[in-house]
Design a protein around this motif. Sequence first.
Motif: not given
Length: 139
Positions: A3, A9, A18, A32, A93, A98-100
């Motif tokens: 993560i 990020i 991103i 996040s 992305l 990958c994102g959730q």
Amino acid sequence: MSILTKDEILKEIRAGNIVIAPFRSDQIGPASIDLHLGSEFHMFRRTYQTVPVDEQASREKEVLERKIVREDDHFLPLPGETVLAVTKEKVKLPSRLCGQLGSRGRFARLGLSVHIASLLGISLLSHVLNLEDLRVRIS
């Protein structure tokens, strides 16, 4: 699988790896990115017809009704209703990430649930479910 932290990020955003549009830096949490429901919702029409579910199932236009909510208005999913919602933000992305998508706990405690069937890619369309007997206002 790992993560990304807030710093990682932000580094990926600055590098253009991103892409989030529109974007504000206060959307970035410890690990996040906060996304917001947009103004476009797709509700299931009430029908008493049998709708076949198979590999060729593609009857969205027959079973879904699109609703656009004005900026100064709100959306009220009925208790037990499932709707499809589009996020305000568009997310891009790189193939190595990958994102959730998940919901906030404070919304879940009101019976509002967010579900997405796959990991995030280019655009976000999620299911919003009102699981309780509460009238929940989304604005």
